[in-house]
Design a protein around this motif. Sequence first.
Motif, PDB file in Angstrom:
ATOM      1  N   VAL A 220     -36.691 -19.298  26.470  1.00 25.15           N
ATOM      2  CA  VAL A 220     -35.371 -18.742  26.784  1.00 25.15           C
ATOM      3  C   VAL A 220     -35.468 -17.218  26.721  1.00 25.15           C
ATOM      4  N   LEU A 221     -35.072 -16.553  27.829  1.00 25.45           N
ATOM      5  CA  LEU A 221     -35.147 -15.092  27.926  1.00 25.45           C
ATOM      6  C   LEU A 221     -33.793 -14.521  28.327  1.00 25.45           C
ATOM      7  N   ASP A 222     -33.567 -13.244  27.925  1.00 23.05           N
ATOM      8  CA  ASP A 222     -32.381 -12.504  28.354  1.00 23.05           C
ATOM      9  C   ASP A 222     -32.533 -12.149  29.826  1.00 23.05           C
ATOM     10  N   ALA A 223     -31.521 -12.475  30.627  1.00 25.96           N
ATOM     11  CA  ALA A 223     -31.627 -12.244  32.063  1.00 25.96           C
ATOM     12  C   ALA A 223     -31.681 -10.767  32.410  1.00 25.96           C
ATOM     13  N   LEU A 224     -31.136  -9.894  31.548  1.00 27.08           N
ATOM     14  CA  LEU A 224     -31.133  -8.457  31.845  1.00 27.08           C
ATOM     15  C   LEU A 224     -32.378  -7.763  31.303  1.00 27.08           C
ATOM     16  N   THR A 225     -32.697  -8.020  30.043  1.00 30.08           N
ATOM     17  CA  THR A 225     -33.805  -7.302  29.403  1.00 30.08           C
ATOM     18  C   THR A 225     -35.112  -8.078  29.434  1.00 30.08           C
ATOM     19  N   LYS A 226     -35.042  -9.363  29.770  1.00 31.53           N
ATOM     20  CA  LYS A 226     -36.204 -10.253  29.763  1.00 31.53           C
ATOM     21  C   LYS A 226     -36.789 -10.428  28.356  1.00 31.53           C
ATOM     22  N   ALA A 227     -36.035 -10.076  27.346  1.00 21.60           N
ATOM     23  CA  ALA A 227     -36.468 -10.246  25.958  1.00 21.60           C
ATOM     24  C   ALA A 227     -36.224 -11.683  25.526  1.00 21.60           C
ATOM     25  N   PRO A 228     -37.086 -12.226  24.652  1.00 20.83           N
ATOM     26  CA  PRO A 228     -36.868 -13.602  24.179  1.00 20.83           C
ATOM     27  C   PRO A 228     -35.594 -13.681  23.339  1.00 20.83           C
ATOM     28  N   ILE A 229     -34.919 -14.811  23.421  1.00 21.31           N
ATOM     29  CA  ILE A 229     -33.683 -15.037  22.672  1.00 21.31           C
ATOM     30  C   ILE A 229     -33.976 -16.053  21.578  1.00 21.31           C
ATOM     31  N   ALA A 230     -33.920 -15.602  20.347  1.00 20.38           N
ATOM     32  CA  ALA A 230     -34.142 -16.498  19.211  1.00 20.38           C
ATOM     33  C   ALA A 230     -32.828 -17.163  18.817  1.00 20.38           C
ATOM     34  N   GLY A 231     -32.926 -18.376  18.280  1.00 22.24           N
ATOM     35  CA  GLY A 231     -31.745 -19.074  17.793  1.00 22.24           C
ATOM     36  C   GLY A 231     -30.934 -19.762  18.872  1.00 22.24           C
TER      37      GLY A 231
ATOM     38  N   SER B 149     -38.545 -17.183  17.142  1.00 27.85           N
ATOM     39  CA  SER B 149     -38.450 -15.743  17.388  1.00 27.85           C
ATOM     40  C   SER B 149     -39.076 -15.358  18.722  1.00 27.85           C
ATOM     41  N   SER B 150     -39.973 -16.194  19.216  1.00 28.37           N
ATOM     42  CA  SER B 150     -40.573 -15.925  20.532  1.00 28.37           C
ATOM     43  C   SER B 150     -39.740 -16.497  21.667  1.00 28.37           C
ATOM     44  N   GLY B 151     -38.601 -17.132  21.331  1.00 28.75           N
ATOM     45  CA  GLY B 151     -37.716 -17.662  22.358  1.00 28.75           C
ATOM     46  C   GLY B 151     -38.117 -19.029  22.884  1.00 28.75           C
ATOM     47  N   THR B 152     -39.018 -19.735  22.208  1.00 27.32           N
ATOM     48  CA  THR B 152     -39.484 -21.034  22.706  1.00 27.32           C
ATOM     49  C   THR B 152     -38.973 -22.175  21.838  1.00 27.32           C
ATOM     50  N   ALA B 153     -38.774 -23.342  22.480  1.00 24.41           N
ATOM     51  CA  ALA B 153     -38.374 -24.569  21.800  1.00 24.41           C
ATOM     52  C   ALA B 153     -39.134 -25.727  22.433  1.00 24.41           C
ATOM     53  N   THR B 154     -39.572 -26.649  21.590  1.00 26.29           N
ATOM     54  CA  THR B 154     -40.345 -27.800  22.075  1.00 26.29           C
ATOM     55  C   THR B 154     -39.522 -29.065  21.887  1.00 26.29           C
TER      56      THR B 154
ATOM     57  N   THR C  56     -38.986 -21.910  32.053  1.00 25.28           N
ATOM     58  CA  THR C  56     -38.367 -20.688  31.537  1.00 25.28           C
ATOM     59  C   THR C  56     -36.920 -20.649  31.996  1.00 25.28           C
ATOM     60  N   VAL C  57     -36.035 -20.428  31.047  1.00 24.13           N
ATOM     61  CA  VAL C  57     -34.599 -20.386  31.329  1.00 24.13           C
ATOM     62  C   VAL C  57     -34.090 -18.988  30.991  1.00 24.13           C
ATOM     63  N   TYR C  58     -33.340 -18.393  31.918  1.00 27.06           N
ATOM     64  CA  TYR C  58     -32.756 -17.065  31.716  1.00 27.06           C
ATOM     65  C   TYR C  58     -31.259 -17.202  31.430  1.00 27.06           C
ATOM     66  N   LEU C  59     -30.822 -16.538  30.364  1.00 24.27           N
ATOM     67  CA  LEU C  59     -29.399 -16.545  30.013  1.00 24.27           C
ATOM     68  C   LEU C  59     -28.803 -15.172  30.292  1.00 24.27           C
ATOM     69  N   SER C  60     -27.640 -15.198  30.929  1.00 24.01           N
ATOM     70  CA  SER C  60     -26.937 -13.943  31.221  1.00 24.01           C
ATOM     71  C   SER C  60     -25.987 -13.618  30.070  1.00 24.01           C
ATOM     72  N   PRO C  61     -26.040 -12.375  29.561  1.00 26.89           N
ATOM     73  CA  PRO C  61     -25.115 -12.020  28.469  1.00 26.89           C
ATOM     74  C   PRO C  61     -23.679 -12.087  28.940  1.00 26.89           C
ATOM     75  N   THR C  62     -22.812 -12.587  28.076  1.00 23.48           N
ATOM     76  CA  THR C  62     -21.384 -12.519  28.376  1.00 23.48           C
ATOM     77  C   THR C  62     -20.886 -11.114  28.077  1.00 23.48           C
TER      78      THR C  62
END
Length: 513
Positions: free
Chosen positions: A141-152, A175-180, A221-227
């Motif tokens: 899971v990554l931030d759609a704007l910054t491409k930074a991983p999203i933890a939690g 913390s690396s933005g991954t889930a299995t 890989t899934v990109y989330l857009s910030p609200t």
Amino acid sequence: MKNTFVSILLSLTFLLSLGSVLSIASLTQGPITIISPAPNQHYVPGQPLIVDFSSPNYPNTGVTVNLENSTGGIITQKVGSTDAHGNFNATLLIWPFPQQKYGQIQIVPGNYTVVIALGNVYTASISVSFSYPQKTIVVTVLDALTKAPIAGATVSAVNASAPSSFPTVTATTSSSGTATLQVPAVPGVSNSYKVTVTAPGYSTNTTVVTLSASVNTTSITVYLSPTTLLATVIAYQVNGQNVVTSPPYTTAQGKVIVLQPLFGYVGETVSVILKVTVGTSPVLAFVQGYIGTSTITAVAEGGGIYNLTFTIPTFINGSIASEGTLLVNVTYQSQTVNLLVPVLATYNFQSQIAALQAQIKNLTAQIIGLNAELASLRNNITLLNSTFTAMVNSLKTQIASLNNTVNSLNSTVMSLQSSIASLKTQIASLNNTVSSLSGEVSSLTSQLNTLRANVSALSSQISTLQSRINDLNNKFSTLSTITYASLALGVIALVISIVALILVLRVMRKVSP
């Protein structure tokens, strides 16, 4: 085509099951010898659960077969009877085609018990289990704007074709933005999974993943857009009272300028009231303000409302009016909004005038008091002047009287001096007389012997008086009028003594023969 594939698959699994049953030793419980299922037999999707047992002593006897869960709830049931030889063979279920239910209890992977009731004679049981083959989905899971991983972030996957028939699998990104995710792979049902990703401050993303039969692990890989983070200035307050409501504002990923300034007096307490939301939902953010050299932390009042209260400083010393800027920083997770609020500060001349008027009033009261004290002092001075004049006049009278007394004493002294000169002449004459009377003195020796003591005393007094006269003569130049008077008195005493002496001598002379 799909139905043909399913039939072939079921046939193959049935043959495999039959082969395994033929190779497994039977289990005897009382009069029942269970051939299938084997103890703790494991079933996978598409594999039929066949119940096969024999009870030769109980031909044509009623049979009830239940599949029960761990709490004794009946999942499914088969009712029949043994044949003429006491044998029973029936398929209890093919899991999960279709998904079997008994009442409201659904078959899910886990451990179960097959319970065989042979009429009212005997009950036997055997444990079995169901599970799905597992495939792995790795979601980044990554931030759609910054491409930074999203933890939690929360990642869930459910079978796209039969979501109510299979459990939903959930995991949280690291913390690396991954889930299995370990998902069941059910042949013939569906090879597609709906993957849903949610995270605070981001919009939800749902993706359908198709799993390959030949690949055990699928990565996506899934990109989330910030609200949108909104920081809305809803009011300005001065001393707790609203002075401006709904001032213009803009929210964005960056600086925001509030066009309508905040007016106030230097030293006055003012507040900026904000509402912080993500979309339309209030959030607990960190709100801080900076003005001049001061840092202010906003107070959260609930419901996304924040109160930023501060005291207007002097931006330019000595200036009647000066303008500064309040920088408001709003931070929520990875989003930041900055508000720039112009602050126009003026000196509160009305309060200063009121303060000066109060000081003038106080000074006026002090002046009135001082005037009263001055009037009292003037009265005291007038009284003192009168007293002083009276005292001066009295002193003048006393001085005049003393001057008269001194003049009188001076006259007396002059008279005494004249008397002394006359006395000196008389003494000289007496001395001559004494010389002429020496003969007579001899005849009066006997009488004089009795008088010697007196004469000696008188001589001593005369000597003392003579000494005093000499001293007085030496001190005449320095004596005051009063001293002259004392001297005159001394001279008078001396004269009196001499006169007394002469009188005594005359008496003695008359007495002598």
